[in-house]
Each structure stands twice: as structure tokens, then as C-alpha cells.
Write an enzyme that holds these catalytic residues in place. Structure first.
Site, PDB file in Angstrom:
ATOM      1  N   ARG A   1       0.879  -1.171   0.000  1.00 51.62           N
ATOM      2  CA  ARG A   1       0.000   0.000   0.000  1.00 51.62           C
ATOM      3  C   ARG A   1       0.915   1.219   0.000  1.00 51.62           C
ATOM      4  NH1 ARG A   1      -5.463   1.183   1.528  1.00 51.62           N
ATOM      5  NH2 ARG A   1      -5.673   3.243   2.477  1.00 51.62           N
TER       6      ARG A   1
ATOM      7  N   GLN B   1     -10.467  -2.774  -3.631  1.00 51.09           N
ATOM      8  CA  GLN B   1     -11.730  -2.160  -3.248  1.00 51.09           C
ATOM      9  C   GLN B   1     -12.804  -2.418  -4.290  1.00 51.09           C
ATOM     10  OE1 GLN B   1     -12.635  -0.454  -0.327  1.00 51.09           O
ATOM     11  NE2 GLN B   1     -14.624  -0.830  -1.282  1.00 51.09           N
TER      12      GLN B   1
ATOM     13  N   ASP C   1     -16.377   8.822  -2.604  1.00 52.58           N
ATOM     14  CA  ASP C   1     -15.224   8.614  -1.732  1.00 52.58           C
ATOM     15  C   ASP C   1     -14.909   9.946  -1.071  1.00 52.58           C
ATOM     16  OD1 ASP C   1     -13.071   7.439  -0.471  1.00 52.58           O
ATOM     17  OD2 ASP C   1     -11.777   7.398  -2.238  1.00 52.58           O
TER      18      ASP C   1
ATOM     19  N   CYS D   1     -16.174   3.487  -0.054  1.00 51.50           N
ATOM     20  CA  CYS D   1     -15.134   2.565   0.395  1.00 51.50           C
ATOM     21  C   CYS D   1     -14.734   2.788   1.847  1.00 51.50           C
ATOM     22  CB  CYS D   1     -13.926   2.644  -0.525  1.00 51.50           C
ATOM     23  SG  CYS D   1     -13.057   4.220  -0.502  1.00 51.50           S
TER      24      CYS D   1
ATOM     25  N   ARG E   1     -14.551  -6.750   1.601  1.00 51.27           N
ATOM     26  CA  ARG E   1     -13.110  -6.638   1.396  1.00 51.27           C
ATOM     27  C   ARG E   1     -12.416  -7.897   1.900  1.00 51.27           C
ATOM     28  NH1 ARG E   1     -10.363  -1.688   1.140  1.00 51.27           N
ATOM     29  NH2 ARG E   1      -8.516  -2.990   1.314  1.00 51.27           N
TER      30      ARG E   1
END
Length: 307
Positions: free
Chosen positions: A103, A133, A221, A260, A288
């Protein structure tokens, strides 16, 4: 030695593979959380240059539920690309673990790690895309409403990394995507061209009402992500794109709302939508876990996780 199975972006894998992973995720969810030995004896390295609650917990729990384990390296502990090259780090980690989840900010770091390493690399998020996602988003929609193929999804807000993966998903899963985004924050035109040249129905809108009208799903988002240093400007540009009850009423009566998370209540979405009957965000968060289990099993074992 065989080539590792990486999960880097939705546009790098064929639709048939993505569909098989999704079907595996659904099977894993039905099977429950205990007793799997799919990844027994296997270890996942989780590298976080950007912190996350959902990504860390879901991947750690996913490995545990599949019988494996994980090792976490945060920004303070990894120093990725500082004291040694990313390629060297990938080679070293490949001696210890069976897969790497990264990440990070720049997608080039992900590509460098995948190119040099001997184990699968999974994109846990970059500044460019967020494919894990989107797998959860597609699964959530299909649990509630059936196949996403032929449906219409409206995205309202920033043309960010999640929006970019929605563009990839529109081509891979065959749905119409309407992006309501301020001109100054629109997604990379090359990414939209990639989708439309392959027959995807992706359109840009400046009016969120136009994008949401008659949609089967509305997604958004946060407006200010990690690394953004222009919060005031973004808030000013994006305020007209807030998803509230009035905007949701323009979508189909049974339209879903997706986010998300984490959500900034009162900014990109109001409480009445986030907590309302059309919201599927909590199922989305749970999924997820299940989609990441399927991704891990595909990457590490090359098999369906329910096999």
C-alpha cells in the site's frame, strides 16, 4: 520457477480471471470463517507506506482464516526504497514470505516490486488505483441486485484512485459508468480512452444530477485523501457533488449507495444516505475480507480458495 501471479490492477487481468476470483469470494463467504487450510504454512508480508484500518485488518484476518500468517511492515519499519532499492527489498522478502501486499503512493513502486520479486505482489492501494476495493464493490452490488453487467453506476466526487479502478471495472464487467467530477479533478484521460476504445460505456459529467438520474448504483469517496495538500480548494470544488437524499432520489428507487470508507459525514455524503436503507457500505466493508481471501488464494496457490 513459474512466473508469480500478481494482482496489480484490474486492467492487467482478463475478465474471466476477475470473475473467477469473485465467484471464489462468494463461495468463501458462504463457507464461513473457520477451518480452511488453503494457505496453511504460507506467510504474507503487508507493507504500509500509507496507513489503513480496513486494509490491514482485512488482509491479516484473511490470511488467518485461510490458515496462514502475516508480517506487517509500516512506514517506520520498512523504509522502502531508502536504504536499499525496491527491487532488492522484493528479492529479500521473497526469501521469507509467499506474497507481498503493498500500500503505497507511486504505482511505479508496485511495478518495481513485482518485476524484481519471485513471489506474488498485490496492490493494496496506490495514488493511481485501488483494485481490491473494486472487487469488493462489484461483489456487494451483485449480492444485492444480481449481475452488474448492463447496470449503470454513477460516481460523484473526486476523480481519484477509486474512480480510476471503477473505470477499469466498467470495461471488465460490462456496465455503464457515469463520472460526475469537477473539470479540475477529472481522472486521467488516457484511462478513460483505454476503456472506451475497448467498448466500455464511460462518460464524464459536470452535473451530478445528470450522472445519477436513473442509476442503479451511486458511489463516492472522501474528497481529501492522504497526500492531498489542497483541502480548501477541493472542498470548494466538490461541495456540489455531495451525495444527499435529494440526489439519491434521482437514482432508481432500489439503487445502492457505495463508499469505500472512511466517510467524512456531512462532506461527500450525508448521514441520511450513509445510514439509510439504500446504503450497502457495511456489507461492502465486510466483502473486502472475502474478496481478499480469494485474491490471496489465487495469487499464492493459483487455485480457487474453495477447492
Amino acid at each position: 520457477m513459474s512466473t508469480p501471479r500478481h494482482f496489480l490492477d484490474l486492467d492487467r487481468l482478463p475478465a474471466t480471471t476477475l470473475r473467477a476470483i469473485l465467484e471464489s469470494a462468494k463461495a468463501m463467504k458462504r463457507a464461513g470463517r473457520n477451518g480452511s487450510t488453503t494457505l496453511a504454512g504460507r506467510t504474507l508480508a503487508l507493507i504500509f507506506e500509507k496507513p489503513s484500518t480496513r486494509t490491514r485488518v482485512s488482509f491479516e484476518v484473511a490470511m488467518r482464516q485461510l490458515g496462514g500468517g502475516s508480517v506487517v511492515l509500516d512506514a517506520q519499519g520498512s523504509h522502502l526504497g531508502v536504504r536499499e532499492t525496491i527491487a532488492d527489498t522484493a528479492r529479500v522478502l521473497g526469501c521469507y514470505v509467499d506474497a507481498i501486499m503493498l500500500r503505497t503512493d507511486k504505482p511505479q513502486k508496485l511495478d518495481d516490486m513485482a518485476a524484481a520479486g519471485a513471489v506474488p505482489v498485490i496492490n493494496g492501494l496506490t495514488d493511481a488505483t485501488h483494485p481490491c476495493q473494486l472487487m469488493a464493490d462489484v461483489m456487494t452490488y451483485e449480492e444485492r441486485k444480481g449481475t452488474l453487467k448492463g447496470a449503470t453506476v454513477a460516481w460523484c466526487g473526486d476523480g481519484n484512485n477509486v474512480a480510476a479502478s471503477w473505470i477499469h471495472a466498467a470495461e471488465r464487467f460490462g456496465f455503464t459508468l457515469r463520472l460526475a467530477v469537477p473539470e479540475a479533478l477529472r481522472p486521467d484521460p488516457a484511462r478513460i480512452r483505454w476503456a472506451t476504445e475497448r467498448g466500455a460505456k464511460v462518460s464524464l459529467h459536470t452535473d451530478p444530477k445528470e450522472a445519477v438520474s436513473g442509476a442503479d448504483c451511486v458511489a463516492t469517496d472522501t474528497w481529501v485523501s492522504m497526500g492531498n495538500n489542497d483541502a480548501e480548494r477541493r472542498m470548494r470544488l466538490l461541495t456540489p457533488y455531495r451525495v444527499d437524499a435529494a440526489l439519491m432520489r434521482l437514482a432508481k428507487p432500489d439503487a445502492l449507495f457505495l463508499h469505500c470508507l472512511p466517510a467524512h459525514r456531512g462532506e461527500e455524503v450525508t448521514d441520511e444516505v450513509l445510514d439509510g436503507p439504500q446504503s450497502a457500505v457495511w456489507d461492502e466493508a465486510e466483502n473486502r475480507l472475502h474478496t481478499e481471501k480469494a485474491i490471496l488464494a489465487w495469487c499464492i496457490n493459483g487455485t480457487r480458495p474453495d477447492a
